[in-house]
Scaffold this motif. Sequence first.
Motif, PDB file in Angstrom:
ATOM      1  N   VAL A   1       0.821  -1.098  -0.182  1.00 30.87           N
ATOM      2  CA  VAL A   1      -0.064   0.051   0.067  1.00 30.87           C
ATOM      3  C   VAL A   1       0.809   1.221  -0.087  1.00 30.87           C
ATOM      4  O   VAL A   1       1.844   1.456   0.708  1.00 30.87           O
ATOM      5  CB  VAL A   1      -0.907   0.052   1.011  1.00 30.87           C
ATOM      6  CG1 VAL A   1      -1.904   1.082   1.233  1.00 30.87           C
ATOM      7  CG2 VAL A   1      -1.772  -1.339   1.454  1.00 30.87           C
ATOM      8  N   ASP A   2       0.657   2.265  -0.930  1.00 28.64           N
ATOM      9  CA  ASP A   2       1.528   3.363  -0.830  1.00 28.64           C
ATOM     10  C   ASP A   2       0.913   4.808  -0.272  1.00 28.64           C
ATOM     11  O   ASP A   2      -0.004   4.299   0.527  1.00 28.64           O
ATOM     12  CB  ASP A   2       1.935   3.952  -2.298  1.00 28.64           C
ATOM     13  CG  ASP A   2       0.643   4.278  -3.223  1.00 28.64           C
ATOM     14  OD1 ASP A   2      -0.343   4.520  -2.500  1.00 28.64           O
ATOM     15  OD2 ASP A   2       0.871   4.535  -4.524  1.00 28.64           O
ATOM     16  N   ALA A   3       1.579   5.641  -0.123  1.00 31.35           N
ATOM     17  CA  ALA A   3       1.236   6.695   0.532  1.00 31.35           C
ATOM     18  C   ALA A   3      -0.362   7.276   0.247  1.00 31.35           C
ATOM     19  O   ALA A   3      -1.084   8.114   0.960  1.00 31.35           O
ATOM     20  CB  ALA A   3       2.289   7.914   0.700  1.00 31.35           C
ATOM     21  N   GLN A   4      -0.717   6.923  -1.050  1.00 35.28           N
ATOM     22  CA  GLN A   4      -1.857   7.475  -1.595  1.00 35.28           C
ATOM     23  C   GLN A   4      -2.917   6.554  -1.393  1.00 35.28           C
ATOM     24  O   GLN A   4      -4.141   6.670  -1.729  1.00 35.28           O
ATOM     25  CB  GLN A   4      -2.019   7.947  -3.046  1.00 35.28           C
ATOM     26  CG  GLN A   4      -1.104   9.142  -3.407  1.00 35.28           C
ATOM     27  CD  GLN A   4       0.394   9.176  -2.982  1.00 35.28           C
ATOM     28  OE1 GLN A   4       1.094   8.235  -3.553  1.00 35.28           O
ATOM     29  NE2 GLN A   4       1.011  10.179  -2.349  1.00 35.28           N
ATOM     30  N   GLY A   5      -2.540   5.374  -0.691  1.00 35.18           N
ATOM     31  CA  GLY A   5      -3.626   4.256  -0.464  1.00 35.18           C
ATOM     32  C   GLY A   5      -3.966   3.313  -1.655  1.00 35.18           C
ATOM     33  O   GLY A   5      -4.846   2.621  -1.572  1.00 35.18           O
ATOM     34  N   GLU A   6      -2.933   3.556  -2.719  1.00 33.70           N
ATOM     35  CA  GLU A   6      -3.077   2.616  -3.779  1.00 33.70           C
ATOM     36  C   GLU A   6      -2.614   1.129  -3.501  1.00 33.70           C
ATOM     37  O   GLU A   6      -1.465   1.054  -2.993  1.00 33.70           O
ATOM     38  CB  GLU A   6      -2.404   3.122  -4.963  1.00 33.70           C
ATOM     39  CG  GLU A   6      -2.536   2.068  -6.280  1.00 33.70           C
ATOM     40  CD  GLU A   6      -1.950   2.772  -7.462  1.00 33.70           C
ATOM     41  OE1 GLU A   6      -1.682   1.943  -8.514  1.00 33.70           O
ATOM     42  OE2 GLU A   6      -1.403   4.118  -7.337  1.00 33.70           O
TER      43      GLU A   6
ATOM     44  N   ASP B   1      -9.025  -5.041  -0.170  1.00 29.10           N
ATOM     45  CA  ASP B   1     -10.449  -4.524   0.369  1.00 29.10           C
ATOM     46  C   ASP B   1      -9.879  -4.153   1.670  1.00 29.10           C
ATOM     47  O   ASP B   1     -10.216  -3.122   2.408  1.00 29.10           O
ATOM     48  CB  ASP B   1     -11.511  -5.083   0.276  1.00 29.10           C
ATOM     49  CG  ASP B   1     -12.243  -5.232  -1.145  1.00 29.10           C
ATOM     50  OD1 ASP B   1     -11.882  -4.330  -1.961  1.00 29.10           O
ATOM     51  OD2 ASP B   1     -13.130  -6.236  -1.512  1.00 29.10           O
ATOM     52  N   ALA B   2      -9.372  -5.132   2.322  1.00 31.66           N
ATOM     53  CA  ALA B   2      -9.139  -5.068   3.853  1.00 31.66           C
ATOM     54  C   ALA B   2      -7.958  -3.980   3.999  1.00 31.66           C
ATOM     55  O   ALA B   2      -8.009  -3.303   4.996  1.00 31.66           O
ATOM     56  CB  ALA B   2      -8.533  -6.437   4.332  1.00 31.66           C
ATOM     57  N   ALA B   3      -7.033  -3.994   2.998  1.00 34.71           N
ATOM     58  CA  ALA B   3      -6.172  -2.802   2.996  1.00 34.71           C
ATOM     59  C   ALA B   3      -6.353  -1.586   3.008  1.00 34.71           C
ATOM     60  O   ALA B   3      -5.899  -0.603   3.691  1.00 34.71           O
ATOM     61  CB  ALA B   3      -4.702  -3.386   1.984  1.00 34.71           C
ATOM     62  N   ARG B   4      -7.593  -1.389   2.094  1.00 36.80           N
ATOM     63  CA  ARG B   4      -7.974  -0.009   1.910  1.00 36.80           C
ATOM     64  C   ARG B   4      -8.725   0.182   3.068  1.00 36.80           C
ATOM     65  O   ARG B   4      -8.665   1.649   3.293  1.00 36.80           O
ATOM     66  CB  ARG B   4      -8.878   0.005   0.611  1.00 36.80           C
ATOM     67  CG  ARG B   4      -7.843   0.088  -0.579  1.00 36.80           C
ATOM     68  CD  ARG B   4      -8.819   0.254  -1.888  1.00 36.80           C
ATOM     69  NE  ARG B   4      -9.373  -1.277  -2.363  1.00 36.80           N
ATOM     70  CZ  ARG B   4      -8.735  -2.273  -2.977  1.00 36.80           C
ATOM     71  NH1 ARG B   4      -7.595  -1.839  -3.545  1.00 36.80           N
ATOM     72  NH2 ARG B   4      -9.337  -3.288  -3.348  1.00 36.80           N
TER      73      ARG B   4
ATOM     74  N   ALA C   1      -6.933   4.340   9.494  1.00 35.25           N
ATOM     75  CA  ALA C   1      -5.619   4.976   9.838  1.00 35.25           C
ATOM     76  C   ALA C   1      -5.577   6.453   9.620  1.00 35.25           C
ATOM     77  O   ALA C   1      -4.584   7.219   9.743  1.00 35.25           O
ATOM     78  CB  ALA C   1      -4.368   4.296   9.398  1.00 35.25           C
ATOM     79  N   GLY C   2      -6.628   7.065   9.067  1.00 40.55           N
ATOM     80  CA  GLY C   2      -6.521   8.430   8.611  1.00 40.55           C
ATOM     81  C   GLY C   2      -5.780   8.570   7.394  1.00 40.55           C
ATOM     82  O   GLY C   2      -5.093   9.858   7.186  1.00 40.55           O
ATOM     83  N   ARG C   3      -5.777   7.746   6.300  1.00 48.53           N
ATOM     84  CA  ARG C   3      -5.080   7.623   5.295  1.00 48.53           C
ATOM     85  C   ARG C   3      -3.501   8.053   5.660  1.00 48.53           C
ATOM     86  O   ARG C   3      -2.848   8.542   4.578  1.00 48.53           O
ATOM     87  CB  ARG C   3      -5.764   8.612   4.309  1.00 48.53           C
ATOM     88  CG  ARG C   3      -7.055   8.548   3.863  1.00 48.53           C
ATOM     89  CD  ARG C   3      -7.614   9.516   2.899  1.00 48.53           C
ATOM     90  NE  ARG C   3      -6.822   9.313   1.472  1.00 48.53           N
ATOM     91  CZ  ARG C   3      -7.132   8.397   0.665  1.00 48.53           C
ATOM     92  NH1 ARG C   3      -7.938   7.364   0.841  1.00 48.53           N
ATOM     93  NH2 ARG C   3      -6.279   8.502  -0.386  1.00 48.53           N
ATOM     94  N   ASP C   4      -3.156   7.588   6.551  1.00 47.12           N
ATOM     95  CA  ASP C   4      -1.729   7.437   6.961  1.00 47.12           C
ATOM     96  C   ASP C   4      -1.132   6.167   6.944  1.00 47.12           C
ATOM     97  O   ASP C   4      -1.295   5.544   7.864  1.00 47.12           O
ATOM     98  CB  ASP C   4      -1.395   7.984   8.426  1.00 47.12           C
ATOM     99  CG  ASP C   4       0.200   8.427   8.512  1.00 47.12           C
ATOM    100  OD1 ASP C   4       0.973   7.978   7.732  1.00 47.12           O
ATOM    101  OD2 ASP C   4       0.401   9.088   9.690  1.00 47.12           O
TER     102      ASP C   4
ATOM    103  N   TRP D   1       5.634  -4.319   7.195  1.00 45.99           N
ATOM    104  CA  TRP D   1       7.209  -3.306   7.218  1.00 45.99           C
ATOM    105  C   TRP D   1       6.738  -2.044   6.428  1.00 45.99           C
ATOM    106  O   TRP D   1       5.836  -1.998   5.541  1.00 45.99           O
ATOM    107  CB  TRP D   1       8.046  -4.083   6.264  1.00 45.99           C
ATOM    108  CG  TRP D   1       8.518  -5.290   6.680  1.00 45.99           C
ATOM    109  CD1 TRP D   1       9.498  -5.816   7.686  1.00 45.99           C
ATOM    110  CD2 TRP D   1       7.945  -6.893   6.340  1.00 45.99           C
ATOM    111  NE1 TRP D   1       9.795  -7.180   7.678  1.00 45.99           N
ATOM    112  CE2 TRP D   1       8.644  -7.819   6.845  1.00 45.99           C
ATOM    113  CE3 TRP D   1       7.115  -7.092   5.571  1.00 45.99           C
ATOM    114  CZ2 TRP D   1       8.296  -9.009   6.761  1.00 45.99           C
ATOM    115  CZ3 TRP D   1       6.633  -8.534   5.195  1.00 45.99           C
ATOM    116  CH2 TRP D   1       7.433  -9.533   5.934  1.00 45.99           C
ATOM    117  N   VAL D   2       7.189  -1.226   6.956  1.00 45.63           N
ATOM    118  CA  VAL D   2       7.041   0.154   6.123  1.00 45.63           C
ATOM    119  C   VAL D   2       8.426   0.361   5.605  1.00 45.63           C
ATOM    120  O   VAL D   2       9.303   0.664   6.169  1.00 45.63           O
ATOM    121  CB  VAL D   2       6.571   1.425   7.193  1.00 45.63           C
ATOM    122  CG1 VAL D   2       6.638   2.767   6.492  1.00 45.63           C
ATOM    123  CG2 VAL D   2       5.257   0.873   7.580  1.00 45.63           C
TER     124      VAL D   2
END
Length: 262
Positions: A171-176, A229-232, A238-241, A257-258
């Motif tokens: 998952v990237d910083a934009q939620g993709e 779907d679960a990741a989104r 998480a407030g899109r963080d 991992w981040v």
Amino acid sequence: MSAHESSWTLRRLHAGELPAPEANRVREHAEACEACGATLRSFADAQAAFEAEVPFEKFEAGVERARARQASTESRTQARWVRPLMAVAASVVVLVLARPLLETGGRTDPLQPPVAGNRLKGGAGAELRIGGGVDPQRVASTDAPEALQPGERVRLGYMADAYRYVAALSVDAQGEVTPLYPESGDSLAVEPGAGQHWLPESVEFTGAGAERVVLVLTDAPVSMDALGDAARKSFTAAGRDVTRMAPLDVPGAQTQWVLLKP
């Protein structure tokens, strides 16, 4: 005061993490102390074995495939990952911070003795290795974001124990959300046999910013659509963080991992 340096201090010296004055002092001690010198040499031996176990070999075909994939995504705001045909050769540093896999429902199991990766009860576990760049190869920690250098790629490994299926996404910083293993369909059957297994090829993430990688072990197959779907949902909660996401609400066990892309 102990006559010897601690193993942790010697590991940090080996990894180049000590400030220069302390590094000089510890190095001088290790040169004069047979026990500490032997411990420091053991880290170099372990590093060589680590490198031999999962090489990151670099071939022109893999590089060209990565470049072609990158070129095809240049029009997008957030470039995605590329998976080279072959993996890339690098030296290795072993400095492992172990933590259990995260289970759904907010439960975690007790910390096991230090191992290469993240362990769960019964012998299940997961590991993310970074290599292929200028810096030495290393195992990513789950305790803090791991900075990637240009050209570095990752490989994902797992120890399935009683679990029968494995899947991974990012998952990237934009939620993709990007399915990694597999790219579509249901999660993969784990490799037969005990011990560590590695998902094929290496993965290079493109673009900049944070990227969360999630590996999931399950008893039954799970569709990548359901995992996505679960990741989104976790990203939104998480407030899109992406750095604050909780474990995905799916069955089984998982580790996250981040990675901070350059």
